[in-house]
Enzyme design. Sequence first.
Site, PDB file in Angstrom:
ATOM      1  N   ASP A 122       0.864  -1.170   0.000  1.00 49.65           N
ATOM      2  CA  ASP A 122       0.000   0.000   0.000  1.00 49.65           C
ATOM      3  C   ASP A 122       0.912   1.234   0.000  1.00 49.65           C
ATOM      4  OD1 ASP A 122      -2.148   1.715   0.022  1.00 49.65           O
ATOM      5  OD2 ASP A 122      -3.226   0.633   1.580  1.00 49.65           O
TER       6      ASP A 122
HETATM    7  C1  BGC Z   1      -5.077   3.196   0.301  1.00 49.00           C
HETATM    8  C2  BGC Z   1      -5.232   2.205  -0.823  1.00 49.00           C
HETATM    9  C3  BGC Z   1      -5.067   2.878  -2.141  1.00 49.00           C
HETATM   10  C4  BGC Z   1      -3.730   3.568  -2.160  1.00 49.00           C
HETATM   11  C5  BGC Z   1      -3.376   4.184  -3.487  1.00 49.00           C
HETATM   12  C6  BGC Z   1      -3.849   4.058   0.128  1.00 49.00           C
HETATM   13  O1  BGC Z   1      -3.825   5.092   1.043  1.00 49.00           O
HETATM   14  O2  BGC Z   1      -5.016   2.496   1.510  1.00 49.00           O
HETATM   15  O3  BGC Z   1      -6.489   1.569  -0.721  1.00 49.00           O
HETATM   16  O4  BGC Z   1      -5.197   1.957  -3.185  1.00 49.00           O
HETATM   17  O5  BGC Z   1      -3.731   4.564  -1.170  1.00 49.00           O
HETATM   18  O6  BGC Z   1      -4.218   5.139  -3.838  1.00 49.00           O
END
Ligand code: BGC
Length: 736
Positions: free
Chosen positions: A274
């Site tokens: 993530d």
């Molecule tokens: C979130 C993810 C997301 C990622 C990229 C993160 O903060 O937890 O779900 O896909 O950002 O945008």
Amino acid sequence: MDIEKLLREMSVFEKIMQCTQLISNFYRGTKLEDNTANAIGPYTQLGLKQSDIYLAGTVNFLSDETGAMLPSSELRRIQKECIEKSPHHIPTMFVQDVIHGYLTIYPIPLAMAASFNPSLMERCAAMAAKEASANGVDMALGPMVDLARDARWGRVTEGFGEDPFLGSLMAKASVYGFQGREYRIPNDHVGSCVKHFAGYGAPEAGRDYNLVEMSELTFRQFYLPNYEATIDAGVMAAMSAFHAFEGIPITGNKKILKGILRDELHFDGAVMSDYAACNELITQGVAENEKEAAYLSLEATCDIEMMTTLYAQSIPSLLEEGRIKMSQLDDACRRVLTMKERLGLFDDPYRQCDDKKASSLFLCPEHRALAKEAAEESVVLLKNDGILPLNDKSIKVALIGPLADNPRILGAWRCGGLEKDSVTMRQGLEERIGKENVFMAKGCDIDYKGRDESEIPDAVMTAKQADVVILCLGEDEDDSGESASKTNLSLPEIQKKLYRAVLEANPNVILCLFNGRPMILEEESKTARAIYDCFFPGTECGHALASLLFGDVAPSGKLPMSFPRSVGQCPLYYNHINTGRPRTDETHRCWNQSAYIDCPNTPLYPFGYGLSYTKFAYGKVRLNKNKLSYGTKDSLVASCEVTNIGERDGQEIVELYLRDLVGSVVRPVKELKGFQKISLRKGETKTVSFTIDESLLAFVGSDYRKRAEPGSFVCWIGPDSEVKEGVEFVLTKEQR
Ligand code: BGC
């Protein structure tokens, strides 16, 4: 593409960069020192040169400074540069958080789960994929399938609720919608990245990113199935979760990523971290520095690092020191290249990315119609004393509340969805019954800190002039979602004041609640004449709600999460265990029972609950036999007559629940094991049947293996998880 040949030819740095994900700003001439993305700075700070960015395997955040999606021509340009400026001309891959629509936004995933309609989910995800792919997106960072039992956690909005049976079906349908059903992803589809592996939906105290504490048994029994379903559906990538589980943050957790995801579940796609999560291994205190964080992540088989460059900085020396093997880097890089192969990027790096095509699809009538259908099916009618549906076109309606004429009804993670394209409640109602019949008042702001009561008197006046009040209250669309945990799940105090004042002025209040999570509605459930839980319905909100209010369609959604009576009950879920001292009386204080002294155990509105404009009567459950032979393919059929005894046609979600009375480990008091959505005309009866075989009875034992155990089971068929009268059958070792 001969990926093995390509791998032999690529330099170590090229391979590492395939495992690196950057954001689109870097390619857009935006002044890099001004880059405000919160976890990464200019690429020079990341230790990269300008020429390195063209080697990045994936590119995320495909929007401009205003948040608008980049046009496909821009993505084409970036792609062209990447191909031309990289030694082996490997196309990059564009990824984006496509969660519930691209430009045409359908209801939030929690609401989609309320439709109990996986094929609708699949059609909606396919629509999002069509718009996204036409605009150059190759992969959706979704679905988010984290099972959630705690309404305090803001991200419940992004998932499918508290039940793994429903969640798995919706998860699978999402992947099919995004990717199609073949290995090779068709051009009008996108790859899908399931997230957040695994168990992210249970942060302690509902606080985002917090520690997840649960037994491995619970993890496997309830939390894993949704992810497993996406693997069954061929999902191409998985994102590791932020939190620590069993003391180790998932991105560096070898047991979870390598052991469970890859070795046990046989997931052979790419795993990405993530946002900046590899780096957060340092903040979480399991890695001393960037190099150790890179080591732990790669060891755990995290293939792609999102938004940081620990791999670029550290893998060369980790290889030199022999702490990681070239084969590990090759495996990671191979998995990234294989995704590109599945997407056909080596044959056509632009896929169908085309401005003209994109603009002809965005918000086209067909897509709006589907968004409206989805919104109609996902609204849950929580209460109706008979006031609904409204059937008089000349009825005078007071439309009141901070969400009455507010385009912020798309929900969190609305991707390219724009306020200007949302149909508000006002617009929907005015189109339906004419401006002259709709009296408007805002009454107050949504705000939790809002104290301004100055508009309430106007709302009271407005309410007095009308036959009925449609009161639109709830959350702001960004008050649920990532980093939006709450300790108070009631309506904000200012909205409560408005509610009470309006109710006093005109008791005919129909409450339309906009919310990304279960809310506490004790007071409103007693005093409003009707309550719709609209969640965040998306682009077609106003049109969908107008057709529900006036009975063009009857509501049919059912709750995918229990609605607590009090925040103190969280986490609250229907498929809990019995305990040794179950509560026997919900109304009195019970000594020595698993109970609260100040609140019943039960939710205000249970999982699976939802009303229609008509009434359904359920007959007794009948079994065609009451014994199943263990260890065979034997099955039995449970059926039940459902009759529409009301005055209108309607749709009903008929739910099958089972209970395993004795197991080698404690078993839930009820588990959803089937559902069917049926249409019944006024007066019509249908027999609804479910086939039950051993696979439906299987559960994870203390050895973590899944199997059924002989013994007695109870079976219920009913309208919600509080269904009372069940029948027993036996899974027996003896031959019949
Ligand atoms: C979130 C993810 C997301 C990622 C990229 C993160 O903060 O937890 O779900 O896909 O950002 O945008």
